[in-house]
Scaffold this active site. Structure first.
Site, PDB file in Angstrom:
ATOM      1  N   ARG A  74      45.117  44.228  20.720  1.00 38.39           N
ATOM      2  CA  ARG A  74      44.048  43.944  21.692  1.00 38.39           C
ATOM      3  C   ARG A  74      42.708  44.495  21.192  1.00 38.39           C
ATOM      4  O   ARG A  74      42.488  45.709  21.187  1.00 38.39           O
ATOM      5  CB  ARG A  74      44.397  44.581  23.032  1.00 38.39           C
ATOM      6  CG  ARG A  74      43.334  44.415  24.096  1.00 38.39           C
ATOM      7  CD  ARG A  74      43.263  43.025  24.674  1.00 38.39           C
ATOM      8  NE  ARG A  74      44.525  42.640  25.291  1.00 38.39           N
ATOM      9  CZ  ARG A  74      44.866  41.355  25.496  1.00 38.39           C
ATOM     10  NH1 ARG A  74      44.039  40.372  25.166  1.00 38.39           N
ATOM     11  NH2 ARG A  74      46.039  41.058  26.033  1.00 38.39           N
ATOM     12  N   ARG A 100      48.616  35.772  14.317  1.00 37.73           N
ATOM     13  CA  ARG A 100      48.242  37.152  14.644  1.00 37.73           C
ATOM     14  C   ARG A 100      49.479  38.054  14.756  1.00 37.73           C
ATOM     15  O   ARG A 100      49.336  39.249  15.016  1.00 37.73           O
ATOM     16  CB  ARG A 100      47.382  37.210  15.909  1.00 37.73           C
ATOM     17  CG  ARG A 100      48.050  36.706  17.172  1.00 37.73           C
ATOM     18  CD  ARG A 100      47.123  36.827  18.381  1.00 37.73           C
ATOM     19  NE  ARG A 100      47.758  36.400  19.617  1.00 37.73           N
ATOM     20  CZ  ARG A 100      47.313  36.673  20.827  1.00 37.73           C
ATOM     21  NH1 ARG A 100      46.194  37.370  20.966  1.00 37.73           N
ATOM     22  NH2 ARG A 100      47.935  36.252  21.901  1.00 37.73           N
ATOM     23  N   HIS A 170      38.953  35.201  17.515  1.00 40.24           N
ATOM     24  CA  HIS A 170      38.864  35.632  18.928  1.00 40.24           C
ATOM     25  C   HIS A 170      38.126  36.983  19.028  1.00 40.24           C
ATOM     26  O   HIS A 170      38.701  38.007  19.428  1.00 40.24           O
ATOM     27  CB  HIS A 170      40.290  35.738  19.457  1.00 40.24           C
ATOM     28  CG  HIS A 170      40.450  35.802  20.939  1.00 40.24           C
ATOM     29  ND1 HIS A 170      39.797  36.720  21.732  1.00 40.24           N
ATOM     30  CD2 HIS A 170      41.195  35.045  21.777  1.00 40.24           C
ATOM     31  CE1 HIS A 170      40.159  36.528  22.988  1.00 40.24           C
ATOM     32  NE2 HIS A 170      40.997  35.521  23.050  1.00 40.24           N
ATOM     33  N   ASP A 213      35.855  32.683  31.698  1.00 39.40           N
ATOM     34  CA  ASP A 213      36.711  32.168  30.619  1.00 39.40           C
ATOM     35  C   ASP A 213      36.249  30.753  30.298  1.00 39.40           C
ATOM     36  O   ASP A 213      36.946  29.773  30.563  1.00 39.40           O
ATOM     37  CB  ASP A 213      38.188  32.203  31.066  1.00 39.40           C
ATOM     38  CG  ASP A 213      39.140  32.042  29.885  1.00 39.40           C
ATOM     39  OD1 ASP A 213      38.668  31.842  28.753  1.00 39.40           O
ATOM     40  OD2 ASP A 213      40.364  32.116  30.111  1.00 39.40           O
ATOM     41  N   GLU A 272      33.907  33.445  20.912  1.00 39.02           N
ATOM     42  CA  GLU A 272      34.896  33.007  19.937  1.00 39.02           C
ATOM     43  C   GLU A 272      34.580  31.637  19.364  1.00 39.02           C
ATOM     44  O   GLU A 272      34.513  30.670  20.116  1.00 39.02           O
ATOM     45  CB  GLU A 272      36.271  32.933  20.623  1.00 39.02           C
ATOM     46  CG  GLU A 272      36.613  34.163  21.428  1.00 39.02           C
ATOM     47  CD  GLU A 272      37.700  33.880  22.478  1.00 39.02           C
ATOM     48  OE1 GLU A 272      38.601  33.076  22.202  1.00 39.02           O
ATOM     49  OE2 GLU A 272      37.630  34.466  23.568  1.00 39.02           O
TER      50      GLU A 272
HETATM   51  O1  TA6 Z   1      39.998  33.145  24.590  1.00 44.14           O
HETATM   52  C1  TA6 Z   1      40.167  33.411  25.919  1.00 44.14           C
HETATM   53  C2  TA6 Z   1      41.648  33.491  26.217  1.00 44.14           C
HETATM   54  O2  TA6 Z   1      42.277  32.309  25.829  1.00 44.14           O
HETATM   55  C3  TA6 Z   1      41.777  33.809  27.717  1.00 44.14           C
HETATM   56  O3  TA6 Z   1      42.216  32.724  28.448  1.00 44.14           O
HETATM   57  C4  TA6 Z   1      42.624  35.047  27.754  1.00 44.14           C
HETATM   58  O4  TA6 Z   1      43.920  34.837  28.108  1.00 44.14           O
HETATM   59  C5  TA6 Z   1      42.421  35.607  26.364  1.00 44.14           C
HETATM   60  O5  TA6 Z   1      42.245  34.549  25.494  1.00 44.14           O
HETATM   61  C6  TA6 Z   1      43.365  36.649  25.827  1.00 44.14           C
HETATM   62  O6  TA6 Z   1      44.571  36.143  25.355  1.00 44.14           O
HETATM   63  P1  TA6 Z   1      45.700  37.121  24.868  1.00 44.14           P
HETATM   64  O7  TA6 Z   1      46.879  36.252  24.539  1.00 44.14           O
HETATM   65  O8  TA6 Z   1      45.198  37.839  23.652  1.00 44.14           O
HETATM   66  O9  TA6 Z   1      45.977  38.064  25.989  1.00 44.14           O
END
Ligand code: TA6
Length: 300
Positions: A74, A100, A170, A213, A272
């Protein structure tokens, strides 16, 4: 897998590129030069930190990030491939693809003439990846650590039939306070958010004061984050990407995430560069073809 000693012997560069064991026993690369310090993890080809000399980190990392095989890290810059978001037809497959969640290999390291340092990592198909996505491929993630941060994710179709994929960098940006930043660059652009129909942003500057989002489509240009608390602007440009996502989970959602501290949402925003949302702008590669998704972040 190569040992730390073998990696340092083959790819280490004195004072600039050092391999070491870090959190979770993962292999990390410490990259440093006159411009910045950076940490890159081989698990996920995950950039953890990019800190211009004397400045706060440009990237945000969760204090509760998990460094465990099978889990995503994260913060930093997760590499999403070969799909972005949930899998389009099979929700048992991992969100944001498998890249990832894999150990990447070191392809090359190099000190460039301008003093910046390039590190390239690669990932190819495996029995596990073919079970989820039945195509041979090679993905190379190049990180250029210099006065600016550049990341280039190049995917090549090494198989015998066409494939479609999407990808994303991301990026979690470290900000002083979500309440005080503004984001410029998405005015007059259409976006999807949650289950709503397509909307259009009319304001020049985006401020974030709730869960956000947004998936901006047909958006190929960059964004600028203005951060009065850190007295800096982050100029984020991109290439090879037609979708931009801006994400902050805000308070309630953050509380449901076990790998984020409860007030973590206050100090990051994700912007992103993405390819494809719900199949829009998806990339198709014929055998032998490549596509590069690139991002460049400069501090002003
Ligand atoms: O990029 C935004 C997103 O797709 C959100 O919808 C949110 O869920 C985020 O990514 C985080 O995703 P993750 O799988 O890393 O918890």
């Amino acid at each position: 897998m190569m040992t730390i000693k073998e990696l340092n012997d083959q790819f280490g560069i004195n004072n600039n590129v050092v391999f070491k064991e870090g959190n979770g026993g993962f292999v990390f690369i410490h990259i440093c030069n006159e411009y910045a310090d950076a940490e890159l993890c081989l698990y996920g080809a995950h950039l953890i930190s990019y800190k211009p000399t004397g400045q706060p980190d440009i990237l945000w990392m969760s204090k509760r990030a998990l460094f465990q095989e099978g889990k995503a890290i994260r913060g930093g810059v997760p590499v999403c491939f070969p799909w972005f978001g949930p899998h389009l037809t099979d929700n048992t497959k991992p969100q944001h693809g498998f890249a990832r969640l894999r150990y990447w290999e070191v392809e090359s390291t190099r000190k460039n003439a301008d003093g910046s340092v390039s590190v390239s990592l690669s990932l190819q198909q495996s029995t596990g990846s073919l079970a989820m996505w039945p195509y041979p491929f090679k993905a190379v993630a190049e990180f250029i650590i210099g006065k600016q941060l550049e990341i280039k994710l190049t995917v090549t179709n090494t198989g015998k039939e066409n494939f479609e994929y999407s990808d994303a960098l991301h990026t979690y940006f470290n900000i002083s306070d979500i309440h005080s930043i503004t984001i410029q660059g998405t005015r007059d652009t259409s976006y999807y958010e949650f289950d709503k129909d397509l909307q259009k942003q009319t304001e020049e500057l985006l401020t974030i004061n709730k869960e956000t989002d947004r998936k901006y489509i047909e958006h190929s240009s960059g964004c600028i984050i203005s951060d009065p608390g850190y007295q800096r602007q982050l100029h984020c440009s991109k290439a090879g990407s037609k979708v931009t996502v801006i994400w902050n989970p805000w308070e309630a959602k953050t509380k449901t995430m076990n790998d984020m501290e409860p007030d973590g949402y206050k100090t990051f925003v994700c912007i992103e560069p993405v390819n494809a949302y719900r199949g829009i702008n998806i990339i198709t590669l014929a055998p032998g073809e490549s596509h590069t998704l690139a991002a460049c972040i400069e501090q002003h």
